[in-house]
Design an enzyme around this catalytic site. Structure first.
Site, PDB file in Angstrom:
ATOM      1  CB  CYS A  69      -0.870   0.061   1.250  1.00  0.00           C
ATOM      2  SG  CYS A  69      -2.110  -1.221   1.384  1.00  0.00           S
ATOM      3  CG  ASP A  70       2.875   5.020  -1.250  1.00  0.00           C
ATOM      4  OD1 ASP A  70       3.813   4.862  -0.437  1.00  0.00           O
ATOM      5  OD2 ASP A  70       2.617   6.114  -1.783  1.00  0.00           O
ATOM      6  CB  SER A  71      -1.566   6.833   1.827  1.00  0.00           C
ATOM      7  OG  SER A  71      -2.240   5.631   2.085  1.00  0.00           O
TER       8      SER A  71
END
Length: 196
Positions: A69-71
């Site tokens: 994941c990456d935000s």
């Protein structure tokens, strides 16, 4: 026996989100160098980073599902990850207050058994409160904003300075649970099979 669910992230918030819905992941941070990826489109950026993190961890395992994941926060046409220092966090909050941003989270699932990879993105609109300079400085002094994409933690003190959200709230914490359920379904799994 439940299939292994591997979280390619050091984020305690993502781990807690998974645990809150009955998934106890194996935490295996990717330590992927995010500076390798230069991309100006926030959607493409988070999808590329999520995939890269999952792909970095995948060779360490023979079976299971690997989630990367990456935000980032997109506000005033700029992409923001974690602030590098307190000055940057304060300056960013001064721009964020009374403003609206979009929090993008890229999700990548690699199914080692089926040799299949899914990559998706979820976007949530975040309406920031009109925080005073004193509140901003006190909040940054807690250290919380320095650990979070966008410089705030919805599930922490930062939640006090968010007026409302449009879209998935868990996405803002780092992982969209509805999107995860859908991705597992698309791979042929039922989320309840991962419950411990």
């Amino acid at each position: 026996m439940a299939m292994q669910f591997i979280l390619a992230s050091a984020s305690p918030a993502r781990r807690r989100l998974l645990q809150s819905v009955g998934i106890d992941p194996i935490v295996f941070p990717s330590n992927f160098d995010e500076s390798q990826i230069q991309e100006r489109d926030p959607r493409l950026l988070v999808k590329t980073l999520a995939r890269s993190k999952a792909e970095t961890v995948a060779p360490q395992f023979d079976s299971g599902l690997i989630m990367g994941c990456d935000s980032v926060l997109f506000i005033n046409g700029e992409i923001h990850g974690k602030p590098t220092n307190t000055e940057e966090a304060i300056a960013r909050w001064q721009k964020m207050r009374s403003n609206v941003g979009e929090l993008y989270t890229g999700h990548s699932l690699i199914d080692l058994r089926q040799h299949h990879t899914l990559v998706r993105c979820q976007v949530t609109r975040v309406y920031f409160a009109s925080a005073s300079d004193r509140q901003i400085e006190a909040y940054v002094a807690t250290g919380e904003p320095l650990k979070c994409a966008g410089g705030f933690a919805l599930e922490g003190k930062g939640g006090l300075f968010v007026e409302k959200l449009e879209g998935c709230h868990t996405n803002v914490i780092g992982l969209s649970l509805p999107l995860l359920r859908q991705m597992l379904s698309d791979l042929g799994y039922d989320i309840v099979d991962f419950w411990h």
